[in-house]
Design a protein around this motif. Structure first.
Motif, PDB file in Angstrom:
ATOM      1  N   ILE A  99       0.876  -1.168   0.000  1.00  0.00           N
ATOM      2  CA  ILE A  99       0.000   0.000   0.000  1.00  0.00           C
ATOM      3  C   ILE A  99       0.918   1.225   0.000  1.00  0.00           C
ATOM      4  CG2 ILE A  99      -1.876   1.220   1.161  1.00  0.00           C
ATOM      5  CD1 ILE A  99      -2.686  -1.578   0.229  1.00  0.00           C
ATOM      6  N   ALA A 100       0.951   1.936  -1.113  1.00  0.00           N
ATOM      7  CA  ALA A 100       1.854   3.079  -1.252  1.00  0.00           C
ATOM      8  C   ALA A 100       1.522   4.178  -0.247  1.00  0.00           C
ATOM      9  CB  ALA A 100       1.804   3.618  -2.674  1.00  0.00           C
ATOM     10  N   GLU A 101       0.245   4.448  -0.039  1.00  0.00           N
ATOM     11  CA  GLU A 101      -0.204   5.487   0.893  1.00  0.00           C
ATOM     12  C   GLU A 101      -1.213   4.847   1.844  1.00  0.00           C
ATOM     13  OE1 GLU A 101      -2.160   7.555  -2.087  1.00  0.00           O
ATOM     14  OE2 GLU A 101      -0.345   7.967  -3.204  1.00  0.00           O
ATOM     15  N   PRO A 102      -0.785   4.326   2.991  1.00  0.00           N
ATOM     16  CA  PRO A 102      -1.713   3.602   3.866  1.00  0.00           C
ATOM     17  C   PRO A 102      -2.720   4.490   4.600  1.00  0.00           C
ATOM     18  CG  PRO A 102       0.456   3.662   4.857  1.00  0.00           C
ATOM     19  CD  PRO A 102       0.586   4.259   3.492  1.00  0.00           C
ATOM     20  N   GLU A 103      -2.419   5.780   4.784  1.00  0.00           N
ATOM     21  CA  GLU A 103      -3.301   6.632   5.591  1.00  0.00           C
ATOM     22  C   GLU A 103      -4.717   6.762   5.017  1.00  0.00           C
ATOM     23  OE1 GLU A 103      -4.524   8.205   8.847  1.00  0.00           O
ATOM     24  OE2 GLU A 103      -2.524   7.386   8.598  1.00  0.00           O
ATOM     25  N   PRO A 104      -4.921   6.967   3.708  1.00  0.00           N
ATOM     26  CA  PRO A 104      -6.303   7.033   3.196  1.00  0.00           C
ATOM     27  C   PRO A 104      -7.083   5.734   3.433  1.00  0.00           C
ATOM     28  CG  PRO A 104      -4.808   7.969   1.590  1.00  0.00           C
ATOM     29  CD  PRO A 104      -3.964   7.345   2.658  1.00  0.00           C
ATOM     30  N   LEU A 105      -6.430   4.589   3.275  1.00  0.00           N
ATOM     31  CA  LEU A 105      -7.095   3.309   3.529  1.00  0.00           C
ATOM     32  C   LEU A 105      -7.446   3.181   5.010  1.00  0.00           C
ATOM     33  CD1 LEU A 105      -8.105   0.546   2.652  1.00  0.00           C
ATOM     34  CD2 LEU A 105      -5.760  -0.309   2.930  1.00  0.00           C
ATOM     35  N   ARG A 106      -6.559   3.586   5.881  1.00  0.00           N
ATOM     36  CA  ARG A 106      -6.821   3.543   7.321  1.00  0.00           C
ATOM     37  C   ARG A 106      -8.013   4.445   7.668  1.00  0.00           C
ATOM     38  NH1 ARG A 106      -1.961   4.954   9.093  1.00  0.00           N
ATOM     39  NH2 ARG A 106      -1.253   2.818   9.054  1.00  0.00           N
ATOM     40  N   ALA A 107      -8.076   5.620   7.074  1.00  0.00           N
ATOM     41  CA  ALA A 107      -9.183   6.541   7.331  1.00  0.00           C
ATOM     42  C   ALA A 107     -10.510   5.959   6.839  1.00  0.00           C
ATOM     43  CB  ALA A 107      -8.916   7.884   6.654  1.00  0.00           C
ATOM     44  N   ILE A 108     -10.493   5.292   5.694  1.00  0.00           N
ATOM     45  CA  ILE A 108     -11.710   4.667   5.159  1.00  0.00           C
ATOM     46  C   ILE A 108     -12.165   3.540   6.079  1.00  0.00           C
ATOM     47  CG2 ILE A 108     -12.606   3.265   3.266  1.00  0.00           C
ATOM     48  CD1 ILE A 108     -10.864   5.042   1.389  1.00  0.00           C
ATOM     49  N   ALA A 109     -11.227   2.714   6.538  1.00  0.00           N
ATOM     50  CA  ALA A 109     -11.581   1.611   7.445  1.00  0.00           C
ATOM     51  C   ALA A 109     -12.219   2.154   8.719  1.00  0.00           C
ATOM     52  CB  ALA A 109     -10.342   0.786   7.774  1.00  0.00           C
TER      53      ALA A 109
END
Length: 134
Positions: free
Chosen positions: A73-83
């Motif tokens: 995951i190149a940019e994990p922060e957006p995925l973490r925010a979505i979760a």
């Protein structure tokens, strides 16, 4: 803003789980560009997508997150925010979304659309359902 509002990453307006989409780019085993948006605001470069109305089902939520494990995951922060944004919808004690979705799918309807009427937008093409763990 209320606790259970989802916010569109493109326009900043609240969006309902029935109108929201999670999209991302997938290339060479890496995923990036995760965005939670309205249906019409999906970034053009994002080729992968999941409807939020399905992601608030507990099994679909877990399957979505489990599918991200083991990928770069190149940019994990957006995925973490979505979760974190979806978690309150999934973990609510009164979440009937999964049962409503299965009940509606059993007779070809869309959840939230009154039987005998047409949805305001065409339904997404059916996906192959895979039940695991049994």
């Amino acid at each position: 803003m209320p606790e259970y509002d989802l916010v569109c990453d493109a326009c900043g307006a609240p969006c309902a789980p029935t109108d929201a989409v999670v999209s991302w780019r997938s290339q060479d085993g890496a995923e990036s560009g995760f965005a939670l948006t309205h249906e019409g605001h999906v970034p053009a470069e994002n080729g992968e997508r999941e409807e939020v109305r399905r992601l608030i089902w507990p099994n679909e939520y877990l399957a979505f997150l489990a599918a991200r494990f083991g990928k770069r995951i190149a940019e994990p922060e957006p995925l973490r925010a979505i979760a974190w944004a979806l978690a309150p919808f999934v973990m609510r004690h009164d979440n009937a979304a999964e049962m409503d979705g299965m009940r509606a799918a059993s007779f070809g309807a869309v959840p939230g659309v009154k039987p005998g009427t047409q949805p305001t937008k065409p339904p997404a093409p059916p996906r192959e359902e895979v039940e695991a763990g049994k």
